[in-house]
Design a protein around this motif. Structure first.
Motif, PDB file in Angstrom:
ATOM      1  N   GLN A  81       0.778  -1.224   0.375  1.00  0.00           N
ATOM      2  CA  GLN A  81      -0.370  -0.008  -0.216  1.00  0.00           C
ATOM      3  C   GLN A  81       0.843   1.280  -0.037  1.00  0.00           C
ATOM      4  O   GLN A  81       1.320   2.186  -0.320  1.00  0.00           O
ATOM      5  CB  GLN A  81      -0.863  -0.295   1.505  1.00  0.00           C
ATOM      6  CG  GLN A  81      -2.120  -1.226   1.216  1.00  0.00           C
ATOM      7  CD  GLN A  81      -2.932  -1.069   2.607  1.00  0.00           C
ATOM      8  OE1 GLN A  81      -4.107   0.167   2.640  1.00  0.00           O
ATOM      9  NE2 GLN A  81      -2.970  -2.280   3.145  1.00  0.00           N
ATOM     10  N   VAL A  82       2.016   1.766   0.708  1.00  0.00           N
ATOM     11  CA  VAL A  82       3.042   1.974   0.588  1.00  0.00           C
ATOM     12  C   VAL A  82       3.196   2.440  -0.967  1.00  0.00           C
ATOM     13  O   VAL A  82       3.639   3.782  -1.353  1.00  0.00           O
ATOM     14  CB  VAL A  82       3.658   1.817   2.253  1.00  0.00           C
ATOM     15  CG1 VAL A  82       4.833   3.606   2.383  1.00  0.00           C
ATOM     16  CG2 VAL A  82       3.458   2.322   3.620  1.00  0.00           C
ATOM     17  N   ALA A  83       3.708   1.086  -0.872  1.00  0.00           N
ATOM     18  CA  ALA A  83       4.512   1.903  -2.464  1.00  0.00           C
ATOM     19  C   ALA A  83       3.238   1.954  -3.503  1.00  0.00           C
ATOM     20  O   ALA A  83       4.064   2.843  -4.820  1.00  0.00           O
ATOM     21  CB  ALA A  83       4.504   0.322  -3.268  1.00  0.00           C
ATOM     22  N   MET A  84       2.354   2.002  -3.483  1.00  0.00           N
ATOM     23  CA  MET A  84       0.624   2.407  -4.384  1.00  0.00           C
ATOM     24  C   MET A  84       0.486   3.819  -4.222  1.00  0.00           C
ATOM     25  O   MET A  84       0.336   4.702  -5.007  1.00  0.00           O
ATOM     26  CB  MET A  84      -0.035   1.297  -4.271  1.00  0.00           C
ATOM     27  CG  MET A  84      -0.863   1.855  -5.196  1.00  0.00           C
ATOM     28  SD  MET A  84      -2.493   0.515  -5.235  1.00  0.00           S
ATOM     29  CE  MET A  84      -3.061   0.912  -3.447  1.00  0.00           C
ATOM     30  N   LEU A  85       0.592   4.405  -2.893  1.00  0.00           N
ATOM     31  CA  LEU A  85      -0.006   5.093  -2.333  1.00  0.00           C
ATOM     32  C   LEU A  85       0.636   6.751  -2.352  1.00  0.00           C
ATOM     33  O   LEU A  85       0.366   7.627  -1.609  1.00  0.00           O
ATOM     34  CB  LEU A  85      -1.112   5.120  -1.064  1.00  0.00           C
ATOM     35  CG  LEU A  85      -2.180   4.039  -1.341  1.00  0.00           C
ATOM     36  CD1 LEU A  85      -3.375   3.974  -0.598  1.00  0.00           C
ATOM     37  CD2 LEU A  85      -3.512   5.094  -2.241  1.00  0.00           C
ATOM     38  N   GLY A  86       1.847   5.920  -1.667  1.00  0.00           N
ATOM     39  CA  GLY A  86       2.998   7.004  -0.426  1.00  0.00           C
ATOM     40  C   GLY A  86       3.210   6.519   0.592  1.00  0.00           C
ATOM     41  O   GLY A  86       1.846   6.313   1.436  1.00  0.00           O
ATOM     42  N   ALA A  87       4.031   7.280   1.721  1.00  0.00           N
ATOM     43  CA  ALA A  87       3.682   7.086   2.819  1.00  0.00           C
ATOM     44  C   ALA A  87       2.801   8.324   2.990  1.00  0.00           C
ATOM     45  O   ALA A  87       1.998   7.380   3.957  1.00  0.00           O
ATOM     46  CB  ALA A  87       5.046   7.457   3.346  1.00  0.00           C
ATOM     47  N   GLN A  88       2.777   9.605   2.758  1.00  0.00           N
ATOM     48  CA  GLN A  88       1.719  10.252   3.209  1.00  0.00           C
ATOM     49  C   GLN A  88      -0.289   9.922   3.132  1.00  0.00           C
ATOM     50  O   GLN A  88      -0.704   9.870   3.717  1.00  0.00           O
ATOM     51  CB  GLN A  88       2.013  11.170   3.439  1.00  0.00           C
ATOM     52  CG  GLN A  88       2.586  12.420   3.276  1.00  0.00           C
ATOM     53  CD  GLN A  88       3.054  12.756   4.644  1.00  0.00           C
ATOM     54  OE1 GLN A  88       2.086  12.864   5.142  1.00  0.00           O
ATOM     55  NE2 GLN A  88       4.100  12.445   5.306  1.00  0.00           N
ATOM     56  N   GLY A  89       0.160   9.256   1.579  1.00  0.00           N
ATOM     57  CA  GLY A  89      -1.064   8.720   0.874  1.00  0.00           C
ATOM     58  C   GLY A  89      -1.691   7.366   2.322  1.00  0.00           C
ATOM     59  O   GLY A  89      -3.176   7.284   2.714  1.00  0.00           O
ATOM     60  N   LEU A 141      -0.428   6.805   5.234  1.00  0.00           N
ATOM     61  CA  LEU A 141      -0.975   7.723   6.878  1.00  0.00           C
ATOM     62  C   LEU A 141      -2.343   8.240   6.761  1.00  0.00           C
ATOM     63  O   LEU A 141      -3.277   8.039   7.454  1.00  0.00           O
ATOM     64  CB  LEU A 141      -0.100   8.469   6.974  1.00  0.00           C
ATOM     65  CG  LEU A 141       1.209   7.979   7.693  1.00  0.00           C
ATOM     66  CD1 LEU A 141       2.448   8.978   7.933  1.00  0.00           C
ATOM     67  CD2 LEU A 141       0.790   6.853   8.687  1.00  0.00           C
ATOM     68  N   LEU A 142      -2.832   8.860   5.359  1.00  0.00           N
ATOM     69  CA  LEU A 142      -4.505   9.413   5.458  1.00  0.00           C
ATOM     70  C   LEU A 142      -5.328   8.643   5.167  1.00  0.00           C
ATOM     71  O   LEU A 142      -6.241   8.543   5.386  1.00  0.00           O
ATOM     72  CB  LEU A 142      -4.630  10.280   4.386  1.00  0.00           C
ATOM     73  CG  LEU A 142      -5.568  10.992   3.346  1.00  0.00           C
ATOM     74  CD1 LEU A 142      -6.007  11.698   5.169  1.00  0.00           C
ATOM     75  CD2 LEU A 142      -5.961  11.785   2.128  1.00  0.00           C
ATOM     76  N   LYS A 143      -5.010   6.823   4.440  1.00  0.00           N
ATOM     77  CA  LYS A 143      -5.950   6.306   4.223  1.00  0.00           C
ATOM     78  C   LYS A 143      -6.299   5.410   5.597  1.00  0.00           C
ATOM     79  O   LYS A 143      -7.081   5.451   6.095  1.00  0.00           O
ATOM     80  CB  LYS A 143      -5.159   5.681   3.326  1.00  0.00           C
ATOM     81  CG  LYS A 143      -5.835   4.084   3.153  1.00  0.00           C
ATOM     82  CD  LYS A 143      -5.723   2.849   1.954  1.00  0.00           C
ATOM     83  CE  LYS A 143      -6.942   1.623   2.056  1.00  0.00           C
ATOM     84  NZ  LYS A 143      -6.328   1.158   3.236  1.00  0.00           N
ATOM     85  N   THR A 144      -5.310   4.756   6.730  1.00  0.00           N
ATOM     86  CA  THR A 144      -5.460   4.718   7.828  1.00  0.00           C
ATOM     87  C   THR A 144      -5.867   5.390   9.001  1.00  0.00           C
ATOM     88  O   THR A 144      -7.003   5.104   9.546  1.00  0.00           O
ATOM     89  CB  THR A 144      -3.757   4.505   8.366  1.00  0.00           C
ATOM     90  OG1 THR A 144      -2.994   3.471   7.826  1.00  0.00           O
ATOM     91  CG2 THR A 144      -4.029   3.637   9.697  1.00  0.00           C
ATOM     92  N   ALA A 145      -5.771   7.276   9.023  1.00  0.00           N
ATOM     93  CA  ALA A 145      -6.525   8.124   9.668  1.00  0.00           C
ATOM     94  C   ALA A 145      -7.942   8.034   9.657  1.00  0.00           C
ATOM     95  O   ALA A 145      -8.989   7.484  10.335  1.00  0.00           O
ATOM     96  CB  ALA A 145      -6.085   8.880   9.508  1.00  0.00           C
ATOM     97  N   ILE A 146      -8.155   7.672   7.556  1.00  0.00           N
ATOM     98  CA  ILE A 146      -9.596   7.893   7.572  1.00  0.00           C
ATOM     99  C   ILE A 146      -9.947   6.331   7.973  1.00  0.00           C
ATOM    100  O   ILE A 146     -11.406   6.861   8.665  1.00  0.00           O
ATOM    101  CB  ILE A 146      -9.895   7.944   5.995  1.00  0.00           C
ATOM    102  CG1 ILE A 146      -9.069   9.200   5.589  1.00  0.00           C
ATOM    103  CG2 ILE A 146     -11.368   7.899   5.932  1.00  0.00           C
ATOM    104  CD1 ILE A 146      -9.261   9.715   4.418  1.00  0.00           C
ATOM    105  N   GLU A 147      -9.598   5.228   7.407  1.00  0.00           N
ATOM    106  CA  GLU A 147     -10.144   3.589   7.850  1.00  0.00           C
ATOM    107  C   GLU A 147     -10.788   3.793  10.045  1.00  0.00           C
ATOM    108  O   GLU A 147     -11.593   2.709  10.352  1.00  0.00           O
ATOM    109  CB  GLU A 147      -9.081   3.134   7.606  1.00  0.00           C
ATOM    110  CG  GLU A 147      -8.989   3.119   6.560  1.00  0.00           C
ATOM    111  CD  GLU A 147      -8.367   1.793   5.844  1.00  0.00           C
ATOM    112  OE1 GLU A 147      -7.890   1.400   6.560  1.00  0.00           O
ATOM    113  OE2 GLU A 147      -8.698   0.678   4.659  1.00  0.00           O
TER     114      GLU A 147
END
Length: 316
Positions: free
Chosen positions: A272-280, A282-288
């Motif tokens: 997931q980090v490779a696909m979204l990037g580190a910030q992406g 983290l944002l995805k995790t915060a939303i979930e």
């Protein structure tokens, strides 16, 4: 008159004496008849062997007295030896044992561990006439097996040594842990021990004197029922060591499963980090996790977003 009285008394005493004398003779005759005509009985679960014993004949086998016979006429001095025909057992150790309750057969495993084994054998006596007669003359007379105490002595003298030999011979083919906690190996051990005991017993007693528990005198003799309980190390510390080892192996397996689950989760994160990037990511995790709330608003939809009032600090 006195003479007549005396004569009368003598006459009465003579009659009385004759009656008493006749009664004594009758009793003597009855006793003599009972000695001449001897009678024998057998219980419903026992078969008798009739042997001669008179002063004018040899002490030889005469006939079989069937189970449940009553008042069978036999000769004076003859004897009937009764043996059981119902299912019998020989149990080593435990409740209802023919030995001490704590008794066990001691064997040594392939890896030199001493084990205690409790055994149950179920059987019937072979009642074929020639076989039963041979058993009586070879074994029964020597051990008084036609009595309850003698029967038990016979089992101790002939069954127990062959059970010990059979189990000892077979146990050396197995390591102790196989016999203790492997049901397939225990069943294999029991079968092998039963065959060995069945081979040893007739050789020890001199004939096929014992049949299986289902034998009824008219069907096939069959094999004796031979059962062993779980062989247990005499040193209880060995069992404690095995249980500790099993607990350690279980803990190791649990940890390996945990490590495997963590590795799967880590690989998922890396993808997931490779696909979204580190910030992406983290944002995805915060939303979930619900830490960031958002709404999807279609383009061109009028939306009024209230703004908060900021309070500025007072001038100093």
């Amino acid at each position: 008159m006195a003479k007549l009285g005396t004569t009368a008394v003598k006459s009465g005493g003579g009659v009385k004496g004759k009656l008493i004398g006749g009664g004594i003779v009758t009793v003597i005759v009855i006793i003599a008849l009972f000695n001449i005509f001897n009678f024998a009985d057998t219980d419903a679960n026992k078969i008798g062997l009739h042997y001669g014993g008179g002063v004018v004949e040899d002490k030889k086998f005469k006939s079989v007295v069937p189970p449940g016979s009553t008042n069978k006429l036999i000769g004076p001095g003859d004897t009937v030896y009764a043996y059981p025909i119902d299912q019998r057992s020989y149990i080593i150790g435990g409740a209802g044992a023919d030995t001490d309750a704590g008794d066990e057969v001691t064997v040594v495993s392939k890896d030199n561990v001493r084990l205690g084994v409790r055994v149950q054998v179920y059987f019937t006596l072979n009642r074929t006439e020639d076989t039963l007669k041979s058993f009586h003359e070879r074994i029964g007379l020597k051990t008084d097996a036609y009595t309850d105490r003698g029967w038990n002595d016979m089992l101790q003298s002939y069954f127990r040594p062959q059970i010990d030999r059979a189990l000892s011979a077979v146990a050396t083919n197995y390591v102790w842990a196989e016999l203790y906690n492997n049901e397939a190996k225990k069943a294999e051990f029991q079968t092998a021990a039963s065959k060995e005991f069945t081979r040893l017993l007739p050789a020890a007693v001199g004939g096929d004197y014992f049949c299986g528990p289902a034998y009824n005198g008219n069907n096939a003799c069959g094999e004796l029922s031979f059962t062993v309980q779980k062989p247990t190390p005499l040193d209880k510390g060995i069992i404690d060591g095995l249980e500790a080892k099993q607990r350690a192996e279980l803990a190791k397996a649990t940890q390996e499963q945990t490590n495997q689950r963590v590795n799967v989760e880590l690989q998922s994160v890396q993808k997931q980090v490779a696909m979204l990037g580190a910030q992406g990511y983290l944002l995805k995790t915060a939303i979930e996790s619900g830490k960031i709330q958002f709404m999807v608003i279609p383009q061109g939809t009028p939306v009024s977003v209230p703004t908060g009032t900021a309070t500025l600090p007072a001038d100093r």
